[in-house]
Design a protein around this motif. Structure first.
Motif, PDB file in Angstrom:
ATOM      1  N   UNK A 119       0.932  -1.146   0.009  1.00 14.47           N
ATOM      2  CA  UNK A 119      -0.073   0.090   0.120  1.00 14.47           C
ATOM      3  C   UNK A 119       0.839   1.239   0.049  1.00 14.47           C
ATOM      4  N   UNK A 120       1.752   1.220   0.803  1.00 14.43           N
ATOM      5  CA  UNK A 120       2.657   2.303   0.901  1.00 14.43           C
ATOM      6  C   UNK A 120       3.642   2.626  -0.384  1.00 14.43           C
ATOM      7  N   UNK A 174       3.985   5.606  -5.735  1.00  9.55           N
ATOM      8  CA  UNK A 174       4.248   5.563  -6.926  1.00  9.55           C
ATOM      9  C   UNK A 174       4.167   6.758  -7.852  1.00  9.55           C
ATOM     10  N   UNK A 175       2.847   7.042  -7.900  1.00  9.26           N
ATOM     11  CA  UNK A 175       1.413   6.616  -7.473  1.00  9.26           C
ATOM     12  C   UNK A 175       0.853   5.806  -8.333  1.00  9.26           C
ATOM     13  N   UNK A 176      -0.180   5.000  -7.833  1.00  3.55           N
ATOM     14  CA  UNK A 176      -0.907   3.980  -8.586  1.00  3.55           C
ATOM     15  C   UNK A 176      -2.378   3.780  -7.781  1.00  3.55           C
ATOM     16  N   UNK A 177      -3.160   2.902  -8.429  1.00 10.10           N
ATOM     17  CA  UNK A 177      -4.283   2.527  -7.987  1.00 10.10           C
ATOM     18  C   UNK A 177      -4.262   1.036  -7.611  1.00 10.10           C
ATOM     19  N   UNK A 235      -0.640 -11.646  -4.050  1.00 10.46           N
ATOM     20  CA  UNK A 235      -1.113 -10.510  -3.257  1.00 10.46           C
ATOM     21  C   UNK A 235      -1.351  -9.308  -3.770  1.00 10.46           C
ATOM     22  N   UNK A 236      -2.718  -8.866  -3.845  1.00 15.49           N
ATOM     23  CA  UNK A 236      -2.925  -7.641  -4.568  1.00 15.49           C
ATOM     24  C   UNK A 236      -3.500  -6.622  -3.795  1.00 15.49           C
ATOM     25  N   UNK A 237      -3.053  -5.405  -3.876  1.00 12.21           N
ATOM     26  CA  UNK A 237      -3.736  -4.222  -3.109  1.00 12.21           C
ATOM     27  C   UNK A 237      -4.240  -3.058  -4.165  1.00 12.21           C
ATOM     28  N   UNK A 238      -5.667  -2.835  -3.780  1.00 13.33           N
ATOM     29  CA  UNK A 238      -6.286  -1.848  -4.934  1.00 13.33           C
ATOM     30  C   UNK A 238      -6.629  -0.628  -3.681  1.00 13.33           C
ATOM     31  N   UNK A 239      -6.516   0.539  -4.579  1.00  9.96           N
ATOM     32  CA  UNK A 239      -7.007   1.782  -3.655  1.00  9.96           C
ATOM     33  C   UNK A 239      -7.673   2.571  -4.849  1.00  9.96           C
ATOM     34  N   UNK A 269     -10.154   5.207  -6.917  1.00  7.56           N
ATOM     35  CA  UNK A 269     -10.656   6.826  -6.479  1.00  7.56           C
ATOM     36  C   UNK A 269     -12.243   6.655  -5.899  1.00  7.56           C
ATOM     37  N   UNK A 270     -13.027   5.641  -6.241  1.00 11.04           N
ATOM     38  CA  UNK A 270     -14.584   5.715  -5.684  1.00 11.04           C
ATOM     39  C   UNK A 270     -14.716   4.787  -4.429  1.00 11.04           C
ATOM     40  N   UNK A 271     -13.619   4.291  -3.918  1.00 10.20           N
ATOM     41  CA  UNK A 271     -13.681   3.241  -2.905  1.00 10.20           C
ATOM     42  C   UNK A 271     -13.708   4.046  -1.479  1.00 10.20           C
ATOM     43  N   UNK A 272     -13.871   3.292  -0.432  1.00 10.31           N
ATOM     44  CA  UNK A 272     -14.017   3.883   0.685  1.00 10.31           C
ATOM     45  C   UNK A 272     -12.361   4.041   1.750  1.00 10.31           C
ATOM     46  N   UNK A 273     -11.706   3.113   0.734  1.00 11.94           N
ATOM     47  CA  UNK A 273     -10.172   2.958   0.995  1.00 11.94           C
ATOM     48  C   UNK A 273      -9.598   1.644   0.638  1.00 11.94           C
ATOM     49  N   UNK A 274      -8.325   1.464   0.836  1.00 12.46           N
ATOM     50  CA  UNK A 274      -7.711   0.434   0.268  1.00 12.46           C
ATOM     51  C   UNK A 274      -8.355  -1.069   0.705  1.00 12.46           C
ATOM     52  N   UNK A 275      -8.075  -1.929  -0.376  1.00 11.78           N
ATOM     53  CA  UNK A 275      -8.548  -3.490  -0.122  1.00 11.78           C
ATOM     54  C   UNK A 275      -7.543  -4.438  -0.291  1.00 11.78           C
ATOM     55  N   UNK A 276      -7.176  -5.304   0.496  1.00 13.77           N
ATOM     56  CA  UNK A 276      -6.158  -6.267  -0.188  1.00 13.77           C
ATOM     57  C   UNK A 276      -6.869  -7.632  -0.162  1.00 13.77           C
TER      58      UNK A 276
END
Length: 165
Positions: free
Chosen positions: A36-37, A42-45, A58-62, A64-71
């Motif tokens: 996530x960090x 990077x930046x990325x989503x 392992x995938x992390x997505x964050x 723009x329309x989400x309430x926060x990051x998800x793993x």
């Protein structure tokens, strides 16, 4: 919480199939936090463990329309719609270039969370595209491989030019 170096194209580690996660412990939590960090810097989503040289699913997505990051641990697509959409895609491993890729507009993904509990998520639009993009990466399929040979050549040439400058 640490920023990790990002593996850059054409590093062959981006072509390796990631191994399933079998141990849900503090090391996995630390990896997810580092992902996530690193993604945010990077930046990325979206980011996968292979993007930082760790061959785990392992995938992390964050988004723009989400309430926060998800793993997402060990994600797999279990259903896709017949409807498609075309969006510009890129990668933190190949910054500065993008290309249009056609993917399923809606999908269903089975995954585990950071403690190992299994979930199913229905996704559409950008979230569906991101899942497909990142799961491709876990399977050793870099996004440029989804482009036509001509377009892939142009994207790679543009990236090489950016790297030289």
């Amino acid at each position: 919480m640490a920023l990790r170096p990002i593996v850059t194209f054409p590093d062959q580690r981006l072509r390796l199939v990631a191994e399933p996660v079998t141990c849900f412990n503090e090391a996995l939590q630390s990896l997810a936090t580092d992902l996530l960090d690193t993604m945010r810097a990077a930046p990325g989503i979206g980011i996968t463990a292979p993007h930082i040289g760790v061959a785990q699913r392992v995938v992390v997505l964050e988004l723009p329309d989400a309430s926060g990051p998800r793993t997402y641990i060990n994600p797999e697509i279990i259903e896709t719609s017949g409807e498609t959409l075309r969006l510009e895609e890129g990668s933190i491993s190949m910054p500065g270039v993008t290309g249009p890729i056609e993917r399923a507009a809606r999908i269903r993904v089975r995954f585990q969370d950071i403690v190992g509990t299994e979930h199913i998520e229905d996704a559409e639009g950008l979230r569906a595209v991101c899942h497909q993009h990142e799961i491709d990466q876990l399977n050793g399929l870099f996004w440029t491989q989804r482009l036509s040979p001509l377009r892939r050549g142009k994207v790679v040439a543009r990236f090489e030019k950016l790297r030289r400058s």
